[in-house]
Design a protein around this motif. Structure first.
Motif, PDB file in Angstrom:
ATOM      1  N   LEU A 190      -0.306  13.173   7.522  1.00 51.94           N
ATOM      2  CA  LEU A 190       0.670  13.216   8.612  1.00 51.94           C
ATOM      3  C   LEU A 190       1.531  11.961   8.607  1.00 51.94           C
ATOM      4  O   LEU A 190       2.748  12.026   8.775  1.00 51.94           O
ATOM      5  N   THR A 191       0.916  10.824   8.407  1.00 51.48           N
ATOM      6  CA  THR A 191       1.659   9.562   8.358  1.00 51.48           C
ATOM      7  C   THR A 191       2.631   9.564   7.184  1.00 51.48           C
ATOM      8  O   THR A 191       3.786   9.142   7.324  1.00 51.48           O
ATOM      9  N   ALA A 192       2.205  10.053   6.033  1.00 52.11           N
ATOM     10  CA  ALA A 192       3.091  10.133   4.866  1.00 52.11           C
ATOM     11  C   ALA A 192       4.281  11.033   5.153  1.00 52.11           C
ATOM     12  O   ALA A 192       5.419  10.711   4.792  1.00 52.11           O
ATOM     13  N   ASP A 193       4.055  12.148   5.817  1.00 56.20           N
ATOM     14  CA  ASP A 193       5.160  13.041   6.160  1.00 56.20           C
ATOM     15  C   ASP A 193       6.123  12.370   7.121  1.00 56.20           C
ATOM     16  O   ASP A 193       7.343  12.514   6.994  1.00 56.20           O
ATOM     17  N   ARG A 194       5.608  11.612   8.065  1.00 54.38           N
ATOM     18  CA  ARG A 194       6.494  10.911   9.010  1.00 54.38           C
ATOM     19  C   ARG A 194       7.307   9.827   8.303  1.00 54.38           C
ATOM     20  O   ARG A 194       8.482   9.630   8.607  1.00 54.38           O
ATOM     21  N   ILE A 195       6.701   9.126   7.349  1.00 59.90           N
ATOM     22  CA  ILE A 195       7.447   8.138   6.568  1.00 59.90           C
ATOM     23  C   ILE A 195       8.567   8.841   5.808  1.00 59.90           C
ATOM     24  O   ILE A 195       9.706   8.368   5.761  1.00 59.90           O
ATOM     25  N   ARG A 196       8.271   9.999   5.230  1.00 61.73           N
ATOM     26  CA  ARG A 196       9.295  10.773   4.523  1.00 61.73           C
ATOM     27  C   ARG A 196      10.425  11.153   5.471  1.00 61.73           C
ATOM     28  O   ARG A 196      11.600  11.062   5.127  1.00 61.73           O
ATOM     29  N   GLN A 197      10.090  11.558   6.686  1.00 60.02           N
ATOM     30  CA  GLN A 197      11.110  11.925   7.662  1.00 60.02           C
ATOM     31  C   GLN A 197      12.000  10.733   8.002  1.00 60.02           C
ATOM     32  O   GLN A 197      13.222  10.883   8.130  1.00 60.02           O
ATOM     33  N   TYR A 198      11.409   9.560   8.151  1.00 58.50           N
ATOM     34  CA  TYR A 198      12.218   8.360   8.385  1.00 58.50           C
ATOM     35  C   TYR A 198      13.159   8.122   7.209  1.00 58.50           C
ATOM     36  O   TYR A 198      14.331   7.793   7.395  1.00 58.50           O
ATOM     37  N   HIS A 199      12.661   8.283   5.997  1.00 57.89           N
ATOM     38  CA  HIS A 199      13.492   8.089   4.809  1.00 57.89           C
ATOM     39  C   HIS A 199      14.676   9.061   4.816  1.00 57.89           C
ATOM     40  O   HIS A 199      15.798   8.685   4.501  1.00 57.89           O
ATOM     41  N   GLU A 200      14.433  10.303   5.193  1.00 52.32           N
ATOM     42  CA  GLU A 200      15.484  11.321   5.212  1.00 52.32           C
ATOM     43  C   GLU A 200      16.619  10.988   6.168  1.00 52.32           C
ATOM     44  O   GLU A 200      17.749  11.397   5.939  1.00 52.32           O
ATOM     45  N   VAL A 201      16.319  10.268   7.241  1.00 55.13           N
ATOM     46  CA  VAL A 201      17.378   9.919   8.189  1.00 55.13           C
ATOM     47  C   VAL A 201      17.983   8.545   7.900  1.00 55.13           C
ATOM     48  O   VAL A 201      18.770   8.036   8.680  1.00 55.13           O
ATOM     49  N   GLY A 202      17.589   7.947   6.759  1.00 53.37           N
ATOM     50  CA  GLY A 202      18.244   6.721   6.334  1.00 53.37           C
ATOM     51  C   GLY A 202      17.461   5.439   6.494  1.00 53.37           C
ATOM     52  O   GLY A 202      17.986   4.359   6.206  1.00 53.37           O
ATOM     53  N   VAL A 203      16.229   5.504   6.973  1.00 50.36           N
ATOM     54  CA  VAL A 203      15.423   4.287   7.098  1.00 50.36           C
ATOM     55  C   VAL A 203      15.026   3.838   5.701  1.00 50.36           C
ATOM     56  O   VAL A 203      14.429   4.602   4.940  1.00 50.36           O
ATOM     57  N   GLY A 204      15.383   2.615   5.351  1.00 50.73           N
ATOM     58  CA  GLY A 204      15.105   2.101   4.017  1.00 50.73           C
ATOM     59  C   GLY A 204      13.996   1.071   3.967  1.00 50.73           C
ATOM     60  O   GLY A 204      13.603   0.634   2.893  1.00 50.73           O
ATOM     61  N   LEU A 205      13.474   0.682   5.126  1.00 51.76           N
ATOM     62  CA  LEU A 205      12.437  -0.339   5.166  1.00 51.76           C
ATOM     63  C   LEU A 205      11.533  -0.093   6.362  1.00 51.76           C
ATOM     64  O   LEU A 205      12.014   0.131   7.473  1.00 51.76           O
ATOM     65  N   ILE A 206      10.250  -0.101   6.116  1.00 51.51           N
ATOM     66  CA  ILE A 206       9.267  -0.009   7.183  1.00 51.51           C
ATOM     67  C   ILE A 206       8.358  -1.217   7.050  1.00 51.51           C
ATOM     68  O   ILE A 206       7.776  -1.445   5.991  1.00 51.51           O
ATOM     69  N   LEU A 207       8.271  -1.999   8.101  1.00 44.36           N
ATOM     70  CA  LEU A 207       7.374  -3.146   8.104  1.00 44.36           C
ATOM     71  C   LEU A 207       6.013  -2.689   8.591  1.00 44.36           C
ATOM     72  O   LEU A 207       5.901  -2.016   9.606  1.00 44.36           O
ATOM     73  N   ALA A 208       4.997  -3.027   7.845  1.00 44.57           N
ATOM     74  CA  ALA A 208       3.643  -2.599   8.195  1.00 44.57           C
ATOM     75  C   ALA A 208       2.768  -3.819   8.455  1.00 44.57           C
ATOM     76  O   ALA A 208       2.963  -4.872   7.851  1.00 44.57           O
TER      77      ALA A 208
END
Length: 84
Positions: free
Chosen positions: A27-45
């Motif tokens: 589920l988390t991987a799918d949400r990261i993919r969704q962020y990527h699709e809308v243009g998010v290029g960086l996620i700080l973890a």
């Protein structure tokens, strides 16, 4: 996501709750993919136990995110015959 945040939320970790990046790996991987699709290029973890959790993230989540992206591209291709 940050529209209703106060200053403390902007400088404190939110443990993935606002981004919804917590939960089962798939589920988390799918949400990261969704962020990527809308243009998010960086996620700080952030990791509570970095030495244990960071390698597991790299071994588990990164391949899952890549598979989710490939799956989404494949579904897009098969649905309209054009790869976006």
């Amino acid at each position: 996501m940050w529209a209703n945040s106060d200053h403390a939320n902007l400088v404190q970790p939110n443990d993935g709750f606002k981004t919804r990046l917590s939960g089962p790996a798939e589920l988390t991987a799918d949400r990261i993919r969704q962020y990527h699709e809308v243009g998010v290029g960086l996620i700080l973890a952030a990791f509570l136990h970095c030495e244990d959790e960071l390698p597991r993230f790299g071994e588990t989540m990164i391949p899952l995110v890549r598979r989710e992206r490939a799956k989404a591209r494949s579904e897009l291709w098969s649905s309209n015959g054009v790869l976006a």
